[in-house]
Scaffold this motif. Structure first.
Motif, PDB file in Angstrom:
ATOM      1  N   ARG A  32       0.168   4.046   1.861  1.00 40.84           N
ATOM      2  CA  ARG A  32       0.563   2.802   1.156  1.00 40.84           C
ATOM      3  C   ARG A  32      -0.216   2.653  -0.144  1.00 40.84           C
ATOM      4  O   ARG A  32       0.337   2.299  -1.189  1.00 40.84           O
ATOM      5  N   VAL A  33      -1.523   2.946  -0.094  1.00 43.31           N
ATOM      6  CA  VAL A  33      -2.353   2.852  -1.294  1.00 43.31           C
ATOM      7  C   VAL A  33      -1.896   3.898  -2.309  1.00 43.31           C
ATOM      8  O   VAL A  33      -1.767   3.601  -3.515  1.00 43.31           O
ATOM      9  N   ARG A  34      -1.625   5.099  -1.865  1.00 38.81           N
ATOM     10  CA  ARG A  34      -1.190   6.176  -2.755  1.00 38.81           C
ATOM     11  C   ARG A  34       0.111   5.788  -3.454  1.00 38.81           C
ATOM     12  O   ARG A  34       0.237   5.966  -4.678  1.00 38.81           O
ATOM     13  N   VAL A  35       1.089   5.233  -2.731  1.00 38.66           N
ATOM     14  CA  VAL A  35       2.371   4.825  -3.314  1.00 38.66           C
ATOM     15  C   VAL A  35       2.143   3.758  -4.379  1.00 38.66           C
ATOM     16  O   VAL A  35       2.701   3.828  -5.488  1.00 38.66           O
ATOM     17  N   ARG A  36       1.286   2.796  -4.088  1.00 37.80           N
ATOM     18  CA  ARG A  36       1.028   1.721  -5.062  1.00 37.80           C
ATOM     19  C   ARG A  36       0.328   2.269  -6.314  1.00 37.80           C
ATOM     20  O   ARG A  36       0.650   1.869  -7.435  1.00 37.80           O
ATOM     21  N   MET A  37      -0.612   3.142  -6.119  1.00 41.71           N
ATOM     22  CA  MET A  37      -1.325   3.696  -7.268  1.00 41.71           C
ATOM     23  C   MET A  37      -0.379   4.527  -8.130  1.00 41.71           C
ATOM     24  O   MET A  37      -0.425   4.462  -9.367  1.00 41.71           O
ATOM     25  N   GLU A  38       0.500   5.310  -7.514  1.00 37.16           N
ATOM     26  CA  GLU A  38       1.442   6.126  -8.278  1.00 37.16           C
ATOM     27  C   GLU A  38       2.414   5.237  -9.055  1.00 37.16           C
ATOM     28  O   GLU A  38       2.785   5.575 -10.183  1.00 37.16           O
ATOM     29  N   LYS A  51      -8.275   2.286 -12.920  1.00 35.40           N
ATOM     30  CA  LYS A  51      -7.475   1.087 -13.162  1.00 35.40           C
ATOM     31  C   LYS A  51      -6.316   1.001 -12.170  1.00 35.40           C
ATOM     32  O   LYS A  51      -6.009  -0.070 -11.656  1.00 35.40           O
ATOM     33  N   ALA A  52      -5.690   2.132 -11.877  1.00 37.67           N
ATOM     34  CA  ALA A  52      -4.584   2.141 -10.917  1.00 37.67           C
ATOM     35  C   ALA A  52      -5.079   1.716  -9.544  1.00 37.67           C
ATOM     36  O   ALA A  52      -4.391   0.966  -8.830  1.00 37.67           O
ATOM     37  N   ALA A  53      -6.292   2.159  -9.173  1.00 36.85           N
ATOM     38  CA  ALA A  53      -6.854   1.775  -7.871  1.00 36.85           C
ATOM     39  C   ALA A  53      -7.115   0.272  -7.823  1.00 36.85           C
ATOM     40  O   ALA A  53      -6.832  -0.399  -6.823  1.00 36.85           O
ATOM     41  N   VAL A  54      -7.641  -0.273  -8.932  1.00 37.70           N
ATOM     42  CA  VAL A  54      -7.929  -1.710  -8.972  1.00 37.70           C
ATOM     43  C   VAL A  54      -6.629  -2.513  -8.918  1.00 37.70           C
ATOM     44  O   VAL A  54      -6.507  -3.482  -8.170  1.00 37.70           O
ATOM     45  N   ILE A  55      -5.639  -2.123  -9.721  1.00 30.22           N
ATOM     46  CA  ILE A  55      -4.371  -2.856  -9.749  1.00 30.22           C
ATOM     47  C   ILE A  55      -3.669  -2.745  -8.388  1.00 30.22           C
ATOM     48  O   ILE A  55      -3.131  -3.730  -7.865  1.00 30.22           O
ATOM     49  N   ALA A  56      -3.681  -1.561  -7.774  1.00 36.01           N
ATOM     50  CA  ALA A  56      -3.077  -1.389  -6.448  1.00 36.01           C
ATOM     51  C   ALA A  56      -3.796  -2.256  -5.422  1.00 36.01           C
ATOM     52  O   ALA A  56      -3.162  -2.889  -4.564  1.00 36.01           O
ATOM     53  N   ALA A  57      -5.129  -2.308  -5.522  1.00 37.72           N
ATOM     54  CA  ALA A  57      -5.905  -3.148  -4.595  1.00 37.72           C
ATOM     55  C   ALA A  57      -5.540  -4.614  -4.784  1.00 37.72           C
ATOM     56  O   ALA A  57      -5.401  -5.374  -3.804  1.00 37.72           O
ATOM     57  N   MET A  58      -5.356  -5.040  -6.059  1.00 34.02           N
ATOM     58  CA  MET A  58      -4.982  -6.436  -6.322  1.00 34.02           C
ATOM     59  C   MET A  58      -3.574  -6.735  -5.772  1.00 34.02           C
ATOM     60  O   MET A  58      -3.347  -7.787  -5.159  1.00 34.02           O
ATOM     61  N   ASN A  59      -2.623  -5.826  -5.971  1.00 34.92           N
ATOM     62  CA  ASN A  59      -1.271  -6.030  -5.450  1.00 34.92           C
ATOM     63  C   ASN A  59      -1.266  -6.115  -3.919  1.00 34.92           C
ATOM     64  O   ASN A  59      -0.601  -6.975  -3.328  1.00 34.92           O
ATOM     65  N   LEU A  60      -1.990  -5.209  -3.300  1.00 36.60           N
ATOM     66  CA  LEU A  60      -2.064  -5.235  -1.836  1.00 36.60           C
ATOM     67  C   LEU A  60      -2.768  -6.495  -1.331  1.00 36.60           C
ATOM     68  O   LEU A  60      -2.380  -7.067  -0.310  1.00 36.60           O
ATOM     69  N   SER A  61      -3.781  -6.946  -2.068  1.00 42.41           N
ATOM     70  CA  SER A  61      -4.488  -8.172  -1.704  1.00 42.41           C
ATOM     71  C   SER A  61      -3.559  -9.378  -1.818  1.00 42.41           C
ATOM     72  O   SER A  61      -3.587 -10.292  -0.978  1.00 42.41           O
TER      73      SER A  61
END
Length: 185
Positions: A32-38, A51-61
């Motif tokens: 799920r994290v990989r899909v969001r980061m991509e 930045k992709a990791a941070v934005i993906a973490a924010m979206n998942l949060s």
């Protein structure tokens, strides 16, 4: 569950996972994290892995916050339903249901009373109509009908005019004079 320890690769970054999580569950989360980061890397201009990791973490949060809010609302609704169920199950609920049933019974009794009154009135009207019909039939049988006289002359015999009775040999003029004389007397 036993503590486990294994490595996962998310978008080229190796991550060591340890804890009470099984490998299949951890891989599903990593996917799920990989899909969001991509998604972020493909859509954001000049995005880095960090930045992709941070934005993906924010979206998942954000998704987690919405899910928690929906879960809290569902819990509140469940608690309200439990409270309502307890009210109906307790003495107050029984009293409320009994009161409601008594009101419905009163309404049904009133409808029954009105229906019985209507039936009784209809029965009386039917009796009156029957009596009137019997009376009319009795009256019709007892009294002669006011019908025009029927001509009983034989159509095969010649017509002698208005001659009636035993004395039919008088002329009409004599009959009229005799009638005038009788009236004068």
């Amino acid at each position: 569950m036993e503590k486990t320890r294994f490595k996962l690769n998310i978008c080229g970054v190796d991550v060591t996972v340890s804890g009470d999580v099984d490998r299949d569950g951890a891989e599903a989360i990593a996917e799920r994290v990989r899909v969001r980061m991509e998604e972020v890397l493909n859509n954001a201009y000049g995005a880095t892995i960090e930045k992709a990791a941070v934005i993906a973490a924010m979206n998942l949060s954000e998704e987690l916050s919405r899910t928690e809010a929906a879960l809290n609302q569902a819990r509140e609704e469940a608690n309200a339903l439990r409270t309502k169920t307890k009210e109906f199950a307790g003495a107050d609920g029984l009293k409320a249901r009994l009161s409601e049933a008594e009101m419905k019974l009163g309404v049904l009794q009133e409808k029954l009373r009105l229906a019985e009154n209507r039936a009784e009135a209809a029965e009386k009207e039917a009796e009156k109509a029957k009596a009137a019909a019997q009376n009319a039939a009795h009256t019709a049988a007892a009294e002669p009908l006011d019908l025009p006289p029927i001509d009983l002359r034989n159509p095969m015999l010649p017509d002698y005019g208005d001659e009636t009775g035993l004395v039919s040999f008088f002329e009409k003029a004599d009959v009229k004079e005799t009638a005038r004389e009788d009236e004068e007397d």
